[in-house]
Design a protein around this motif. Structure first.
Motif, PDB file in Angstrom:
ATOM      1  N   ILE A  34     -61.505  27.700  74.128  1.00  0.00           N
ATOM      2  CA  ILE A  34     -60.744  28.810  74.225  1.00  0.00           C
ATOM      3  C   ILE A  34     -60.707  29.358  72.639  1.00  0.00           C
ATOM      4  O   ILE A  34     -60.771  28.765  71.712  1.00  0.00           O
ATOM      5  N   GLU A  35     -60.828  30.868  72.632  1.00  0.00           N
ATOM      6  CA  GLU A  35     -60.917  31.684  71.747  1.00  0.00           C
ATOM      7  C   GLU A  35     -59.615  32.503  71.478  1.00  0.00           C
ATOM      8  O   GLU A  35     -59.210  32.933  72.710  1.00  0.00           O
ATOM      9  N   ARG A  36     -58.886  32.496  70.469  1.00  0.00           N
ATOM     10  CA  ARG A  36     -57.688  33.323  70.334  1.00  0.00           C
ATOM     11  C   ARG A  36     -58.121  34.379  69.367  1.00  0.00           C
ATOM     12  O   ARG A  36     -58.542  34.217  68.188  1.00  0.00           O
ATOM     13  N   LEU A  37     -58.159  35.655  70.123  1.00  0.00           N
ATOM     14  CA  LEU A  37     -58.305  36.857  69.146  1.00  0.00           C
ATOM     15  C   LEU A  37     -59.951  36.827  68.513  1.00  0.00           C
ATOM     16  O   LEU A  37     -60.083  37.048  67.493  1.00  0.00           O
ATOM     17  N   LYS A  39     -61.496  34.005  67.823  1.00  0.00           N
ATOM     18  CA  LYS A  39     -61.536  32.974  66.915  1.00  0.00           C
ATOM     19  C   LYS A  39     -61.514  31.557  67.882  1.00  0.00           C
ATOM     20  O   LYS A  39     -60.550  31.518  68.497  1.00  0.00           O
ATOM     21  N   PHE A  40     -62.109  30.568  67.422  1.00  0.00           N
ATOM     22  CA  PHE A  40     -62.166  29.365  68.185  1.00  0.00           C
ATOM     23  C   PHE A  40     -60.512  28.866  67.917  1.00  0.00           C
ATOM     24  O   PHE A  40     -60.122  28.855  66.937  1.00  0.00           O
ATOM     25  N   ASN A  41     -60.100  28.398  69.118  1.00  0.00           N
ATOM     26  CA  ASN A  41     -58.524  27.860  68.908  1.00  0.00           C
ATOM     27  C   ASN A  41     -58.673  26.484  69.255  1.00  0.00           C
ATOM     28  O   ASN A  41     -58.071  25.576  68.594  1.00  0.00           O
ATOM     29  N   LYS A  42     -59.105  26.035  70.624  1.00  0.00           N
ATOM     30  CA  LYS A  42     -59.071  24.639  71.201  1.00  0.00           C
ATOM     31  C   LYS A  42     -59.900  24.593  72.308  1.00  0.00           C
ATOM     32  O   LYS A  42     -60.408  25.354  72.772  1.00  0.00           O
ATOM     33  N   VAL A  43     -60.201  23.316  72.647  1.00  0.00           N
ATOM     34  CA  VAL A  43     -60.807  22.957  73.948  1.00  0.00           C
ATOM     35  C   VAL A  43     -59.940  22.197  75.034  1.00  0.00           C
ATOM     36  O   VAL A  43     -59.079  21.482  74.415  1.00  0.00           O
ATOM     37  N   LEU A  44     -59.962  22.751  76.160  1.00  0.00           N
ATOM     38  CA  LEU A  44     -59.311  22.173  77.007  1.00  0.00           C
ATOM     39  C   LEU A  44     -59.882  21.283  77.846  1.00  0.00           C
ATOM     40  O   LEU A  44     -60.958  21.469  78.405  1.00  0.00           O
ATOM     41  N   PRO A  53     -52.253  34.868  78.010  1.00  0.00           N
ATOM     42  CA  PRO A  53     -53.377  35.814  78.607  1.00  0.00           C
ATOM     43  C   PRO A  53     -53.561  37.127  77.323  1.00  0.00           C
ATOM     44  O   PRO A  53     -52.729  37.334  76.559  1.00  0.00           O
ATOM     45  N   ILE A  54     -54.712  37.536  77.509  1.00  0.00           N
ATOM     46  CA  ILE A  54     -55.382  38.722  76.833  1.00  0.00           C
ATOM     47  C   ILE A  54     -55.536  38.352  75.520  1.00  0.00           C
ATOM     48  O   ILE A  54     -56.554  38.554  74.773  1.00  0.00           O
TER      49      ILE A  54
END
Length: 309
Positions: A34-37, A39-44, A53-54
């Motif tokens: 998962i990327e947030r804006l 940038k790397f955020n986390k791995v699900l 979303p978005i």
């Protein structure tokens, strides 16, 4: 009124879309990065997850299962300048989803190319015989080299297998001839060792047989010597007893002589010969005395004739 209803429906529809986009159900064997804006955020990992979303976006979907990377067949030259064809398989799995996504463009392609390069380098330092016979050693070296490089990509190399090694036909024929010669050599050596062992065992058996014969002869000689000693001792004891008896009784000697004469007469009587005559002891004694007197008389006459002459 109708405008308000349309607006409400639009809001509800938008909310539903947001909810659907925000819910992520990840399969057990998958990894969602998962990327947030941007940038790397986390791995699900496997299970139920909610994202924004978005703002949050699924950058990549990877699998945590073990994967196969095929090493294409390639031509490699060994240390002794033999051109061979070789291929193999690399078993690997994603250990770190972030590194596997951001540190390399395509980790499978990177591992395949690195494996081919490492394979050329390793086989280039080995003779053909070592390459064919030490496949396990070659697999271990490749796994070590690939594992060190793949760690930076978040990939764990679990196993490397060389699936096929092909040599030119003329080299294969020469190898078959060499193997046949080696088999014949081993057969000759084995037969020579067997013949040598047979000769040694035969000599040992002959030696043991002679030793046993010598021991038997020695024991028989000891037995005969013991028998003769016992007979001599018995005869000596018998003579001693006879001497004692003769000293104690004057008739003992006459008894022994009479016993021997009786035995001789018995043997003579039992004989089948017709040229025999048995006389009583007294007649034989009288004939013996007459013979003695006759010999004395003739001897006296002969002496008187000689003196007169």
């Amino acid at each position: 009124m109708e405008t308000s209803m349309v607006f409400a429906i639009a809001i509800i529809f938008f909310a539903l879309i947001v909810i659907v986009k925000g819910i992520k159900i990840v399969p057990q064997s998958d990894l969602y990065l998962i990327e947030r804006l941007g940038k790397f955020n986390k791995v699900l990992h496997g299970g139920f997850h909610i994202i924004i979303p978005i703002i949050d976006n699924v950058r990549a979907v990877l699998t945590s299962r073990e994967q196969l990377v095929d090493i294409a067949k390639q031509s490699v030259i060994t240390k002794d300048n033999v051109n061979i064809s070789i291929d193999g398989i690399v078993f690997c799995k994603v250990d770190d989803a972030m590194q596997a996504t951001y540190n390399v463009v395509d980790f499978k392609n990177a591992i395949a190319n690195l494996a081919m390069t490492t394979l050329r380098a390793e086989i280039g330092g080995m003779d053909l015989d070592d390459t064919l016979s030490n496949r396990e050693t070659l697999n271990a070296k490749l796994q070590s080299e690939l594992g060190s490089a793949a760690t930076n990509w978040g990939i764990k190399v679990t196993r490397v297998e060389i699936s096929d090694i092909s040599v030119p036909q003329e080299i294969e024929r020469a190898m078959n001839m060499q193997m046949e010669a080696e088999r014949e050599k081993r057969a000759i050596e084995t037969k020579a060792r067997a013949d040598k062992e047979a000769v040694i065992r035969k000599a040992e058996a002959f030696k043991q047989e002679e030793v046993l014969k010598a021991e038997a002869i020695e024991r028989m000689a000891d037995a005969r010597r013991y028998e003769q000693e016992q007979l001599a001792a018995g005869q000596q004891e018998a003579m001693r007893l006879i001497n004692i008896s003769m000293m104690e009784n004057e008739k003992a000697a006459e008894f022994l002589l009479a016993k021997d004469r009786i035995a001789a007469f018995r043997a003579l009587a039992e004989s089948n010969s017709t040229d025999k005559m048995i006389l009583p002891y007294e007649v034989a004694q009288m004939i013996g005395s007459t013979s003695v007197l006759g010999d004395a008389f003739f001897k006296g006459v002969s002496n008187g004739a000689t003196n007169n002459a």
